[in-house]
Motif scaffolding. Structure first.
Motif, PDB file in Angstrom:
ATOM      1  N   GLY A  11      50.726  36.744  -2.449  1.00  0.00           N
ATOM      2  CA  GLY A  11      49.270  36.869  -2.466  1.00  0.00           C
ATOM      3  C   GLY A  11      48.688  36.476  -3.811  1.00  0.00           C
ATOM      4  N   ALA A  12      49.319  36.928  -4.898  1.00  0.00           N
ATOM      5  CA  ALA A  12      48.843  36.562  -6.233  1.00  0.00           C
ATOM      6  C   ALA A  12      48.960  35.057  -6.455  1.00  0.00           C
ATOM      7  N   ALA A  13      50.051  34.466  -5.983  1.00  0.00           N
ATOM      8  CA  ALA A  13      50.237  33.015  -6.130  1.00  0.00           C
ATOM      9  C   ALA A  13      49.181  32.245  -5.344  1.00  0.00           C
ATOM     10  N   VAL A  14      48.927  32.678  -4.112  1.00  0.00           N
ATOM     11  CA  VAL A  14      47.907  32.013  -3.292  1.00  0.00           C
ATOM     12  C   VAL A  14      46.530  32.171  -3.931  1.00  0.00           C
ATOM     13  N   GLY A  15      46.252  33.358  -4.447  1.00  0.00           N
ATOM     14  CA  GLY A  15      44.969  33.576  -5.107  1.00  0.00           C
ATOM     15  C   GLY A  15      44.771  32.661  -6.304  1.00  0.00           C
ATOM     16  N   SER A  16      45.849  32.364  -7.028  1.00  0.00           N
ATOM     17  CA  SER A  16      45.732  31.490  -8.204  1.00  0.00           C
ATOM     18  C   SER A  16      45.319  30.073  -7.824  1.00  0.00           C
ATOM     19  N   LEU A  17      45.543  29.675  -6.568  1.00  0.00           N
ATOM     20  CA  LEU A  17      45.135  28.347  -6.119  1.00  0.00           C
ATOM     21  C   LEU A  17      43.607  28.215  -6.057  1.00  0.00           C
ATOM     22  N   ALA A  18      42.917  29.349  -6.011  1.00  0.00           N
ATOM     23  CA  ALA A  18      41.453  29.334  -5.988  1.00  0.00           C
ATOM     24  C   ALA A  18      40.847  29.403  -7.385  1.00  0.00           C
ATOM     25  N   PHE A  19      41.665  29.567  -8.428  1.00  0.00           N
ATOM     26  CA  PHE A  19      41.147  29.680  -9.789  1.00  0.00           C
ATOM     27  C   PHE A  19      40.293  28.474 -10.210  1.00  0.00           C
ATOM     28  N   PRO A  20      40.695  27.231  -9.900  1.00  0.00           N
ATOM     29  CA  PRO A  20      39.879  26.097 -10.346  1.00  0.00           C
ATOM     30  C   PRO A  20      38.449  26.124  -9.804  1.00  0.00           C
ATOM     31  N   VAL A  21      38.227  26.752  -8.652  1.00  0.00           N
ATOM     32  CA  VAL A  21      36.896  26.800  -8.049  1.00  0.00           C
ATOM     33  C   VAL A  21      36.189  28.120  -8.358  1.00  0.00           C
TER      34      VAL A  21
END
Length: 267
Positions: A11-21
Motif C-alpha cells: 500500500g505504501a509503495a502504491v501510494g508513492s506512485l501518486a506522489f508526482p501528482v
C-alpha cells in the motif's frame, strides 16, 4: 500476519506512485479519509457520550495518527520505502526494549543502536531531512502505541480508534482541498491513493484484529520485526529502490535485535 505486513508495505509503495501528482500530503489526506470510513463502519463510536477524560487522549491520538502518516510518506518520498519504514520501526522497538529489564534486552538495544548509527552515518548523499522525518514517524508510532493503550482502557471496543481516525480525517479536509486546487488530481493518482488507504489502513487493521484473537501477543510482536524487511523487498521489486550493503546491514541489525529480544521473552 504475512498478509497484513505485505498489504501495508505494498500500500505504501502504491501510494508513492501518486506522489508526482498529489505529493505526500495529498496521498496521506486520502489515506486518512479511507481509514476514517473503515474504522467508523467497524467501531461505530458514540461520540456524544464521550467525556472529556475520554476525548483528550482521542484528540492526541488523532494528532499523532496524522503526523505519523505524513512524516512517514514524506520520508518515503525522500529516502525510499525500505529505509523510511526501518526508521519508523524504531518507535515500537524502543517501547519494547524500554519496558524490558533483562541483560539480553540491553544487549539487543546496543545492537539496534549500532544499526541505527550505520543508517544515519554522515555521507555526501545522505538526506538528513528525510531521515529526520523517519525518526519523527518513529516517535509518533511510539506515542501511538501508548495513546492506544489509554484510549483502549477508557473507551470500549474500537470506538476510540474510530473517533481518532474521524478527527484526523476532518483535520486533513483543508489539506485535501488545497492539494486539489493547486495540484489537480488525475484519476490514476486518486486510484493509487485510495488503494494505499485500503491496503495500508483497512486491510492491516482488520487482519491484525482477527490475528490477535488466535496468535499470542509475543508471536505477533516477533513477526512485526519482519516489516522493515518486507518494506525493503517491496521497495526493491516494486519501485526499483535498492539498498547498499551498509544500509542492508543496519536494517538487519535492528531487525535481528528485535527478533532475538522477542523470541527469548519468558525464557
Amino acid at each position: 500476519m504475512l498478509g497484513s505486513g505485505l498489504s501495508n508495505q505494498i500500500g505504501a509503495a502504491v501510494g508513492s506512485l501518486a506522489f508526482p501528482v498529489l505529493g505526500p500530503a495529498g496521498v496521506v489526506a486520502v489515506r486518512q479519509y479511507v481509514a476514517a470510513a473503515v474504522l467508523l463502519a467497524v467501531g461505530r463510536p458514540r461520540l456524544r457520550s464521550f467525556t472529556w477524560r475520554q476525548w483528550w487522549p482521542v484528540l492526541l491520538l488523532a494528532l499523532v495518527f496524522g503526523t505519523m502518516n505524513l512524516s512517514l510518506y514524506t520520508a518515503i518520498d525522500r529516502i525510499g520505502l525500505g529505509l523510511a519504514v526501518m526508521l519508523e520501526f524504531l518507535g515500537p522497538l524502543t517501547i519494547a526494549l524500554a519496558a524490558a529489564r533483562r541483560r539480553v534486552d540491553a544487549a539487543c538495544a546496543v545492537v539496534a543502536a549500532g544499526g541505527v548509527v550505520v543508517l544515519l552515518r554522515p555521507r555526501p548523499s545522505a538526506d538528513y531531512l528525510g531521515m529526520g522525518l523517519g525518526l519523527l514517524a518513529a516517535a509518533c508510532w511510539a506515542s501511538y502505541i501508548l495513546l492506544n493503550r489509554t484510549v483502549g482502557r477508557r473507551i470500549p471496543g474500537a470506538q476510540g480508534s474510530a473517533a481518532a481516525a474521524c478527527v484526523s480525517a476532518v483535520v486533513f479536509l483543508p489539506v485535501g482541498a488545497a492539494v486539489a486546487l493547486h495540484r489537480p488530481p488525475t484519476a490514476a493518482a486518486l486510484a493509487y491513493a485510495v488503494v494505499a488507504g485500503v491496503l495500508s489502513s483497512a486491510v492491516p487493521y482488520l487482519a491484525d484484529l482477527f490475528t490477535l484473537r488466535h496468535v499470542a501477543a509475543q508471536s505477533f510482536g516477533l513477526f512485526m520485526s519482519v516489516n522493515p524487511v518486507l518494506a525493503a523487498l517491496v521497495g526493491w521489486v516494486g519501485l526499483g529502490q535498492g539498498l547498499g550493503w551498509a544500509e542492508a546491514g543496519g536494517i538487519a541489525a535492528v531487525v535481528a535485535a528485535n527478533a532475538f529480544s522477542m523470541a527469548t521473552r519468558g525464557s
